[in-house]
Design a protein around this motif. Structure first.
Motif, PDB file in Angstrom:
ATOM      1  N   GLU A   1       5.970  -9.069   4.385  1.00 41.41           N
ATOM      2  CA  GLU A   1       4.618  -8.506   4.427  1.00 41.41           C
ATOM      3  C   GLU A   1       3.855  -9.158   5.584  1.00 41.41           C
ATOM      4  OE1 GLU A   1       3.468  -6.119   2.434  1.00 41.41           O
ATOM      5  OE2 GLU A   1       5.349  -6.009   1.306  1.00 41.41           O
ATOM      6  N   PRO A   2       2.839  -8.492   6.144  1.00 38.88           N
ATOM      7  CA  PRO A   2       2.083  -9.085   7.255  1.00 38.88           C
ATOM      8  C   PRO A   2       1.507 -10.458   6.925  1.00 38.88           C
ATOM      9  CG  PRO A   2       1.523  -6.770   7.014  1.00 38.88           C
ATOM     10  CD  PRO A   2       2.388  -7.118   5.845  1.00 38.88           C
ATOM     11  N   GLU A   3       1.095 -10.651   5.685  1.00 30.31           N
ATOM     12  CA  GLU A   3       0.479 -11.920   5.277  1.00 30.31           C
ATOM     13  C   GLU A   3       1.469 -13.077   5.313  1.00 30.31           C
ATOM     14  OE1 GLU A   3      -1.885  -8.643   4.468  1.00 30.31           O
ATOM     15  OE2 GLU A   3       0.155  -9.002   3.699  1.00 30.31           O
ATOM     16  N   ASP A   4       2.780 -12.773   5.367  1.00 34.61           N
ATOM     17  CA  ASP A   4       3.801 -13.827   5.402  1.00 34.61           C
ATOM     18  C   ASP A   4       3.920 -14.491   6.772  1.00 34.61           C
ATOM     19  OD1 ASP A   4       4.408 -13.091   2.794  1.00 34.61           O
ATOM     20  OD2 ASP A   4       6.073 -11.786   3.381  1.00 34.61           O
ATOM     21  N   LEU A   5       3.382 -13.863   7.822  1.00 35.30           N
ATOM     22  CA  LEU A   5       3.586 -14.343   9.183  1.00 35.30           C
ATOM     23  C   LEU A   5       2.808 -15.626   9.448  1.00 35.30           C
ATOM     24  CD1 LEU A   5       3.336 -10.941  11.088  1.00 35.30           C
ATOM     25  CD2 LEU A   5       5.412 -12.201  10.487  1.00 35.30           C
ATOM     26  N   GLN A   6       3.497 -16.565  10.102  1.00 40.89           N
ATOM     27  CA  GLN A   6       2.884 -17.830  10.483  1.00 40.89           C
ATOM     28  C   GLN A   6       2.237 -17.695  11.870  1.00 40.89           C
ATOM     29  OE1 GLN A   6       2.974 -20.475   8.198  1.00 40.89           O
ATOM     30  NE2 GLN A   6       3.794 -18.786   6.958  1.00 40.89           N
ATOM     31  N   VAL A   7       1.428 -18.650  12.256  1.00 42.25           N
ATOM     32  CA  VAL A   7       0.791 -18.644  13.574  1.00 42.25           C
ATOM     33  C   VAL A   7       1.869 -18.597  14.661  1.00 42.25           C
ATOM     34  CG1 VAL A   7      -0.556 -20.022  15.201  1.00 42.25           C
ATOM     35  CG2 VAL A   7      -1.306 -19.812  12.826  1.00 42.25           C
TER      36      VAL A   7
ATOM     37  N   ASN B   1       1.675  -0.940   3.729  1.00 43.21           N
ATOM     38  CA  ASN B   1       1.390   0.278   2.952  1.00 43.21           C
ATOM     39  C   ASN B   1       2.649   1.099   2.708  1.00 43.21           C
ATOM     40  OD1 ASN B   1      -1.325  -0.402   2.846  1.00 43.21           O
ATOM     41  ND2 ASN B   1      -1.881   0.873   4.618  1.00 43.21           N
ATOM     42  N   GLY B   2       3.747   0.378   2.446  1.00 45.66           N
ATOM     43  CA  GLY B   2       5.004   1.025   2.103  1.00 45.66           C
ATOM     44  C   GLY B   2       5.797   1.572   3.258  1.00 45.66           C
ATOM     45  N   LYS B   3       5.348   1.334   4.510  1.00 46.36           N
ATOM     46  CA  LYS B   3       6.046   1.859   5.675  1.00 46.36           C
ATOM     47  C   LYS B   3       6.367   0.743   6.665  1.00 46.36           C
ATOM     48  CE  LYS B   3       3.897   6.452   5.462  1.00 46.36           C
ATOM     49  NZ  LYS B   3       3.106   7.470   6.211  1.00 46.36           N
ATOM     50  N   ARG B   4       7.367   0.996   7.517  1.00 48.33           N
ATOM     51  CA  ARG B   4       7.747   0.050   8.566  1.00 48.33           C
ATOM     52  C   ARG B   4       6.590  -0.114   9.544  1.00 48.33           C
ATOM     53  NH1 ARG B   4      10.204  -0.921  13.675  1.00 48.33           N
ATOM     54  NH2 ARG B   4      12.290  -1.868  13.564  1.00 48.33           N
ATOM     55  N   ALA B   5       6.291  -1.368   9.916  1.00 48.72           N
ATOM     56  CA  ALA B   5       5.244  -1.679  10.886  1.00 48.72           C
ATOM     57  C   ALA B   5       5.624  -2.966  11.606  1.00 48.72           C
ATOM     58  CB  ALA B   5       3.886  -1.810  10.203  1.00 48.72           C
ATOM     59  N   GLY B   6       4.793  -3.364  12.552  1.00 55.39           N
ATOM     60  CA  GLY B   6       5.031  -4.602  13.284  1.00 55.39           C
ATOM     61  C   GLY B   6       3.833  -5.512  13.188  1.00 55.39           C
ATOM     62  N   GLY B   7       4.068  -6.775  12.863  1.00 51.25           N
ATOM     63  CA  GLY B   7       2.971  -7.718  12.735  1.00 51.25           C
ATOM     64  C   GLY B   7       3.115  -8.905  13.655  1.00 51.25           C
TER      65      GLY B   7
END
Length: 506
Positions: free
Chosen positions: A424-430, A439-445
């Protein structure tokens, strides 16, 4: 210290460490004889030559002048484009192969005769083999040299004891230079001769009615002209020629280091893999070694930071790194038959000209293209028109290459849509970027160094392939046709013209 700890945190190219001119954005409709789109080596050379002939020229650049592939090169001025001449003889014939060599040598001569102070030096160029099998390839290439009258010979060694060389093919009287010092001088002369230059001006479309093409910019302004020269790396308007299906994009990497070892001169490249390119350039009170290589198709392969690590390991083993100053990468396009497309975009549109597909040898090819395109505009004869004509087609290797390239595109188009990513996007570190589910779809964060999160739709706006994260450059790269985007979605390289959709920013 691990390799990743030594690597400079952000990419930075040595060539752009000079003062470069600034230009205004185009903010009105204009009319000129020739509109050149793209202020790299091809565009600036063509604009300079045309302006000196009294032609009214406008030069448009989407970003800053000389910040594209030209600013991220290894800057070898050579006709030794690795191993090419035996293949050219087989596919084009001996006469055309000889013209290829002569055209590249004419580009070197142009720089040498210019008188521009640009760290120009004559050097021998070497392709070396690290296996006995590849020595046989060098011998075959030498036979091609001899048939074409190329000044070259075979050697058993090169002057680097830590490279296990089995043989090397030498091409005499090649050169190297500082490309931006050279092109800055040409640009200044072009402006003095009446050329108008506009930065941060994105060309989006061409209307080509009544033999007067009109370039439409992203800001809504129009440039009416008699000829368009697309020197944009990838033609920004390619529908008539379908060039996205006739080329593929490759990335390569370079590092700039200082060593305590004395550099023996010469320019070197490995023939067998992995590719390693070696040259030096004047730097501070000594020499900067530029080590390049690690080619791969754009958007495909492993974590891109590993390519810098591999070059660092090689440089440490062969030379010993005293100081590690620069790292940068570049992208170039490869045509079906490995010869650049230079000329009319199609046989029916002779006033819309392109130059693309330089196969990582853009210094000589770009200068050649500037001269060739100038002759097209001025309706002058040129012996190289047939060889580089974009409308050419050769059943071998073109047919095999187009089927292979487009099968690869289809694979990535389909597979990318079917992938599932549990993050999930919230999992990404600095400082971390990744494909995520949003929202249930492939994306890039991506979460920047300040903790700000960017989430984009990773579907390439060109033809819909799914982009991959490039950790070394912090970009989204398309594996199908080489479009590249900033982590916030903006277009860095085409063929895409529209940004990725920004889904979230917080």
């Amino acid at each position: 210290m691990s390799p990743s700890e030594k690597i400079p945190q952000f990419p930075r190219t040595y060539w752009r460490e000079i003062d470069l001119p600034k230009f205004d954005v185009l903010n009105e409709d204009i009319s000129v004889d020739v509109c050149v789109v793209g202020a790299g080596i091809t565009g600036i050379t063509a604009a300079y030559l045309l302006a000196k002939e009294g032609v009214k020229v406008a030069l448009l650049e989407a970003g800053s002048v000389l910040n594209g592939t030209t600013g991220h090169t290894t800057a070898k001025l050579t006709a030794q484009h690795s191993i090419i001449y035996d293949e050219l003889i087989n596919h084009f014939g001996e006469d055309q192969a000889k013209l290829y060599y002569e055209s590249m040598m004419s580009a070197i001569q142009f720089v040498e005769n210019s008188g521009v102070d640009c760290d120009f030096s004559k050097e021998d160029a070497y392709v070396y083999a690290t296996t006995e099998q590849y020595v046989e390839t060098l011998k075959t290439e030498l036979e091609a040299y001899q048939r074409l009258g190329i000044d070259g010979f075979l050697k058993d060694t090169i002057p680097f004891q830590h490279i296990p060389v089995k043989g090397a093919l030498v091409m005499r009287n090649q050169a190297q230079f500082h490309p931006l010092k050279f092109l800055r001088s040409l640009l200044d002369d072009a402006v003095k001769a009446g050329c108008s230059v506009y930065e941060n001006t994105v060309a989006m479309n061409i209307e080509d009615e009544d033999d007067s093409p009109i370039i439409e910019t992203k800001a809504g302004h129009r440039v009416t002209c008699k000829h368009v020269i697309m020197a944009t790396h990838f033609p920004f308007w390619d529908k008539p020629g379908l060039y996205f299906a006739r080329m593929y994009a490759e990335r390569s990497y370079a590092i700039g280091i200082k060593t305590d070892k004395e550099y023996p001169g010469g320019m070197y490249i490995s023939g067998d893999g992995p590719t390693r390119s070696i040259r030096s350039t004047p730097f501070e009170d000594g020499q900067l070694l530029i080590i390049g290589g690690e080619n791969h198709k754009t958007g495909q392969g492993e974590n891109t930071i590993t390519h810098y690590e591999a070059l660092e390991d090689f440089a440490e083993e062969v030379f010993g790194i005293n100081e590690y100053h620069y790292r940068w990468s570049a992208q170039d396009l490869v045509t079906l038959d490995k010869v650049a497309y230079i000329g009319p975009i199609t046989s029916e549109r002779e006033n819309v000209l392109i130059a693309t597909g330089y196969k990582k040898w853009g210094m000589t090819t770009g200068i050649l293209a500037g001269h060739l395109l100038t002759d097209y505009v001025l309706n002058r004869a040129n012996p190289y028109k047939e060889l580089y004509g974009p409308s050419r087609f050769h059943a071998d290797p073109d047919l095999k290459s187009i089927l292979t390239a487009n099968a690869d595109v289809a694979k990535h188009l389909i597979n990318g849509k079917l992938e599932f990513f549990p993050r999930e996007p919230e999992d990404l570190q600095v400082g971390e970027g990744s494909v995520v589910m949003f929202n249930g779809k492939r994306a890039g964060g991506y979460r920047d160094e300040n903790g700000k999160l960017y989430v984009v739709d990773t579907s390439c706006t060109h033809l819909g392939c799914e982009c991959a994260w490039n950790a070394a450059e912090k970009t989204w790269d398309c594996p199908c046709h080489g479009s590249r985007y900033a982590y916030s979605g903006g277009v860095i390289e085409g063929p895409a013209l529209k940004a990725l959709e920004l889904l979230k920013e917080e």
